[in-house]
Motif scaffolding. Structure first.
Motif, mmCIF file in Angstrom:
data_model
loop_
_atom_site.group_PDB
_atom_site.id
_atom_site.type_symbol
_atom_site.label_atom_id
_atom_site.label_comp_id
_atom_site.label_asym_id
_atom_site.label_seq_id
_atom_site.Cartn_x
_atom_site.Cartn_y
_atom_site.Cartn_z
ATOM 1 N N LYS A 7 92.443 46.656 14.887
ATOM 2 C CA LYS A 7 91.392 45.651 14.694
ATOM 3 C C LYS A 7 90.651 45.345 15.995
ATOM 4 C CE LYS A 7 93.939 43.631 10.855
ATOM 5 N NZ LYS A 7 94.800 42.529 10.384
ATOM 6 N N ALA A 8 91.351 45.475 17.107
ATOM 7 C CA ALA A 8 90.731 45.207 18.416
ATOM 8 C C ALA A 8 89.596 46.188 18.723
ATOM 9 C CB ALA A 8 91.796 45.277 19.511
ATOM 10 N N ASP A 9 89.595 47.314 18.015
ATOM 11 C CA ASP A 9 88.559 48.335 18.252
ATOM 12 C C ASP A 9 87.236 48.016 17.558
ATOM 13 O OD1 ASP A 9 90.176 50.065 19.822
ATOM 14 O OD2 ASP A 9 91.145 50.811 18.006
ATOM 15 N N LEU A 10 87.207 46.939 16.768
ATOM 16 C CA LEU A 10 85.985 46.587 16.041
ATOM 17 C C LEU A 10 84.783 46.406 16.967
ATOM 18 C CD1 LEU A 10 87.157 44.103 13.265
ATOM 19 C CD2 LEU A 10 85.952 46.257 12.924
ATOM 20 N N LYS A 11 85.029 45.820 18.153
ATOM 21 C CA LYS A 11 83.916 45.596 19.087
ATOM 22 C C LYS A 11 83.321 46.920 19.560
ATOM 23 C CE LYS A 11 87.063 45.100 23.059
ATOM 24 N NZ LYS A 11 87.544 44.215 24.131
ATOM 25 N N HIS A 12 84.186 47.935 19.758
ATOM 26 C CA HIS A 12 83.698 49.263 20.164
ATOM 27 C C HIS A 12 82.902 49.913 19.030
ATOM 28 C CE1 HIS A 12 86.131 48.780 23.664
ATOM 29 N NE2 HIS A 12 87.291 48.958 23.041
ATOM 30 N N ALA A 13 83.409 49.748 17.803
ATOM 31 C CA ALA A 13 82.739 50.327 16.636
ATOM 32 C C ALA A 13 81.365 49.699 16.427
ATOM 33 C CB ALA A 13 83.597 50.131 15.390
ATOM 34 N N ARG A 14 81.298 48.375 16.613
ATOM 35 C CA ARG A 14 80.017 47.674 16.418
ATOM 36 C C ARG A 14 78.983 48.125 17.451
ATOM 37 N NH1 ARG A 14 82.055 42.695 15.874
ATOM 38 N NH2 ARG A 14 82.169 42.873 13.613
ATOM 39 N N LYS A 15 79.422 48.210 18.706
ATOM 40 C CA LYS A 15 78.509 48.652 19.771
ATOM 41 C C LYS A 15 78.072 50.094 19.552
ATOM 42 C CE LYS A 15 79.580 47.329 23.956
ATOM 43 N NZ LYS A 15 80.276 47.283 25.283
ATOM 44 N N ASP A 16 79.030 50.935 19.160
ATOM 45 C CA ASP A 16 78.764 52.344 18.888
ATOM 46 C C ASP A 16 77.719 52.502 17.777
ATOM 47 O OD1 ASP A 16 79.501 55.280 18.868
ATOM 48 O OD2 ASP A 16 80.201 54.762 16.867
ATOM 49 N N THR A 17 77.868 51.697 16.715
ATOM 50 C CA THR A 17 76.941 51.759 15.576
ATOM 51 C C THR A 17 75.545 51.326 15.985
ATOM 52 O OG1 THR A 17 78.752 51.286 14.034
ATOM 53 C CG2 THR A 17 76.515 50.903 13.228
ATOM 54 N N ILE A 18 75.451 50.188 16.670
ATOM 55 C CA ILE A 18 74.145 49.653 17.059
ATOM 56 C C ILE A 18 73.407 50.613 17.985
ATOM 57 C CG2 ILE A 18 72.974 47.796 18.337
ATOM 58 C CD1 ILE A 18 75.231 45.915 17.280
ATOM 59 N N VAL A 19 74.102 51.091 19.025
ATOM 60 C CA VAL A 19 73.469 51.993 20.002
ATOM 61 C C VAL A 19 72.986 53.280 19.333
ATOM 62 C CG1 VAL A 19 73.877 53.439 22.052
ATOM 63 C CG2 VAL A 19 74.709 51.082 22.011
ATOM 64 N N ALA A 20 73.841 53.869 18.500
ATOM 65 C CA ALA A 20 73.496 55.153 17.871
ATOM 66 C C ALA A 20 72.353 55.026 16.873
ATOM 67 C CB ALA A 20 74.728 55.729 17.186
ATOM 68 N N VAL A 21 72.393 53.985 16.028
ATOM 69 C CA VAL A 21 71.346 53.827 15.010
ATOM 70 C C VAL A 21 70.014 53.457 15.658
ATOM 71 C CG1 VAL A 21 70.613 52.522 12.974
ATOM 72 C CG2 VAL A 21 72.982 53.267 13.173
ATOM 73 N N VAL A 22 70.061 52.604 16.677
ATOM 74 C CA VAL A 22 68.822 52.267 17.402
ATOM 75 C C VAL A 22 68.249 53.513 18.067
ATOM 76 C CG1 VAL A 22 67.871 50.990 19.366
ATOM 77 C CG2 VAL A 22 69.348 49.824 17.730
ATOM 78 N N LEU A 23 69.138 54.326 18.650
ATOM 79 C CA LEU A 23 68.693 55.589 19.257
ATOM 80 C C LEU A 23 68.039 56.478 18.189
ATOM 81 C CD1 LEU A 23 68.673 57.483 21.754
ATOM 82 C CD2 LEU A 23 70.880 58.359 20.995
ATOM 83 N N GLY A 24 68.662 56.536 17.017
ATOM 84 C CA GLY A 24 68.092 57.301 15.912
ATOM 85 C C GLY A 24 66.736 56.762 15.497
ATOM 86 N N GLY A 25 66.602 55.438 15.475
ATOM 87 C CA GLY A 25 65.326 54.816 15.139
ATOM 88 C C GLY A 25 64.246 55.146 16.153
ATOM 89 N N VAL A 26 64.629 55.150 17.430
ATOM 90 C CA VAL A 26 63.677 55.484 18.506
ATOM 91 C C VAL A 26 63.210 56.933 18.351
ATOM 92 C CG1 VAL A 26 63.439 55.822 21.006
ATOM 93 C CG2 VAL A 26 64.535 53.754 20.122
ATOM 94 N N VAL A 27 64.148 57.831 18.021
ATOM 95 C CA VAL A 27 63.794 59.243 17.805
ATOM 96 C C VAL A 27 62.768 59.361 16.679
ATOM 97 C CG1 VAL A 27 64.671 61.463 16.973
ATOM 98 C CG2 VAL A 27 65.949 60.204 18.701
ATOM 99 N N SER A 28 63.033 58.671 15.560
ATOM 100 C CA SER A 28 62.112 58.713 14.417
ATOM 101 C C SER A 28 60.739 58.176 14.807
ATOM 102 C CB SER A 28 62.673 57.890 13.248
ATOM 103 O OG SER A 28 63.910 58.408 12.821
ATOM 104 N N MET A 29 60.731 57.101 15.576
ATOM 105 C CA MET A 29 59.460 56.526 16.029
ATOM 106 C C MET A 29 58.703 57.486 16.947
ATOM 107 S SD MET A 29 60.411 52.558 16.772
ATOM 108 C CE MET A 29 60.846 51.443 15.446
ATOM 109 N N CYS A 30 59.448 58.193 17.789
ATOM 110 C CA CYS A 30 58.831 59.167 18.697
ATOM 111 C C CYS A 30 58.128 60.277 17.908
ATOM 112 C CB CYS A 30 59.880 59.782 19.620
ATOM 113 S SG CYS A 30 60.411 58.681 20.944
ATOM 114 N N ILE A 31 58.722 60.657 16.768
ATOM 115 C CA ILE A 31 58.098 61.692 15.933
ATOM 116 C C ILE A 31 56.794 61.162 15.336
ATOM 117 C CG2 ILE A 31 58.398 63.188 13.907
ATOM 118 C CD1 ILE A 31 61.481 62.886 14.434
ATOM 119 N N ILE A 32 56.809 59.905 14.861
ATOM 120 C CA ILE A 32 55.598 59.280 14.321
ATOM 121 C C ILE A 32 54.514 59.214 15.397
ATOM 122 C CG2 ILE A 32 54.617 57.137 13.387
ATOM 123 C CD1 ILE A 32 57.328 56.605 12.037
ATOM 124 N N ILE A 33 54.908 58.789 16.604
ATOM 125 C CA ILE A 33 53.957 58.662 17.725
ATOM 126 C C ILE A 33 53.367 60.027 18.093
ATOM 127 C CG2 ILE A 33 53.806 58.131 20.201
ATOM 128 C CD1 ILE A 33 55.933 55.877 19.600
#
Length: 408
Positions: free
Chosen positions: A224-250
């Motif tokens: 359960k202590a790993d939840l903080k790592h999982a949350r950070k991992d999810t946010i960073v990766a999905v935001v990075l994915g969103g930035v990639v998608s935006m770069c394609i639109i741009i």
């Protein structure tokens, strides 16, 4: 700090790799060509929704140490409802991913062909493309090894490569920052862009990723202590994915022609404006997007089938391998012979259109069960965000089904 993040990196980049496939690249390309920066807000909405749902999926996987499909089959008590749920999930994820796998491999092939040209062999009087066999071979080796750490490192490397490629392409186009910011925060909705908005959200908030994430976090984290790592991992990766998608639109917004229908056309369109390098960067990004999705789609299908049918979810079991080999094999075959599996893909779209609101609703129900999550169940804020996304999922599901049957 960067070294510490890499140490705790988890399935997040694999989730990003799964939703940024050739389909996403094509949809983002068309959004940029047809509407400029004005639909960047839809991408922002998409990855906020993805972060919320994927965080729930990761939390469920860590606390329960079970996959989402396992919990679905164990929590539904009515046998008829359970059978219907299993049929719907297997149809949408396993058959659906088999249909999309050809597209994933074909997209990666387009990236290679833009740089190296076509490579074909004559086999028994039929012209066979060599590149799908090469890409399928790489995916097969990584999946067959069955080692989560090796798979994670390979996909993280490809995601970084993809991100740098699309980011560099976007920078080369020298976009207006004020127009980009306006596109991000001033929503524009019309009859002309509604289908593109649906496509942008639908290609990012992917049902099979919810299954994939819940299963993969168990490979990485046990406490359960790993939840903080999982949350950070999810946010960073999905935001990075969103930035990639935006770069394609741009990048696509820089093309002043309507003769762009996919990312390969975008690569050719950028070349006269920004030189050979922009074309190479984009082709590299498309290759990475295709091959990462070509690996994650069979993997997700195998986890879902194992969970639904009560099999072991170990990556080295025969049944698990049989499922991903079947998906990967079909993808390579259809891509090599140029088979257009339109009807199968239409079925997959309908199944996924039905599945997203069903799974989002089921996930919200599970995330409020004390018997499964205890004190880690959803907070009020998480529930509000979840139900807003659930409403969007129903809207998208209805629209995508109407679109498939040409009723929209």
């Amino acid at each position: 700090m960067i070294k510490n993040w890499f140490k705790h990196i988890g399935p997040g980049p694999l989730v990003a790799a799964a939703f940024i496939g050739p389909g996403t690249v094509t949809v983002c390309t068309l959004a940029g060509v047809n509407f400029g920066f004005s639909l960047l807000w839809a991408m922002l909405l998409s990855f906020v929704a993805t972060v919320v749902l994927q965080e729930m999926s990761a939390r469920l996987g860590i606390i329960s140490q079970k996959g989402l499909s396992e919990i679905i089959t164990s929590e539904i008590s009515n046998p008829i409802v359970k059978i219907l749920a299993i049929i719907l999930i297997l149809s949408a994820i396993v058959i659906g991913n088999a249909a999309y796998e050809a597209g994933n491999i074909s997209g990666s092939v387009l990236g290679l062909e833009a740089v190296f040209g076509e490579s074909k062999l004559l086999v028994f009087g039929h012209s066979v493309n060599v590149f799908p066999l090469l890409i399928g071979g790489v995916a097969f080796i990584l999946l067959f090894i069955g080692n989560y750490k090796i798979l994670e490192k390979a996909l993280v490397s490809l995601v970084i490569l993809m991100s740098l490629a699309f980011l560099t392409t976007a920078i080369l186009t020298k976009p207006s920052l004020s127009e980009v910011i306006k596109g991000l925060f001033v929503p524009k909705f019309s009859n002309d862009n509604i289908l593109t908005v649906i496509a942008l959200v639908g290609t990012t908030v992917v049902p099979y990723n919810l299954f994939l994430h819940a299963s993969l976090v168990k490979e990485k984290w046990k406490h359960k202590a790993d939840l903080k790592h999982a949350r950070k991992d999810t946010i960073v990766a999905v935001v990075l994915g969103g930035v990639v998608s935006m770069c394609i639109i741009i990048s696509a917004a820089a093309i002043k022609t309507a003769e762009v229908t996919n990312a390969a056309d975008l690569a050719k369109g950028l070349e006269p404006l920004f030189g050979h390098y922009s074309s190479y960067f984009l082709s590299l990004g498309l290759f990475a997007a295709g091959i990462t999705s070509a690996i994650t789609a069979p993997l997700a299908a195998a986890y879902v089938a194992s969970g639904c049918l009560g099999w072991s979810s170990s990556m080295k079991t025969k049944r698990f391998r049989m499922v991903w080999m079947f998906i990967l094999g079909l993808g390579v075959l259809f891509s090599s012979i140029g088979f257009k599996s339109i009807e199968i893909i239409k079925f997959a779209q309908v199944a996924n259109g039905l599945l997203l609101p069903v799974i989002a609703g089921f996930l919200l129900w599970i995330m409020n069960k004390t018997s499964i999550l205890g004190t880690y169940k959803n907070t009020l804020v998480q529930n509000i965000l979840g139900f807003v996304i659930f409403g969007i999922a129903i809207f998208l599901g209805v629209k995508s089904i109407l679109k498939v049957f040409n009723l929209l």
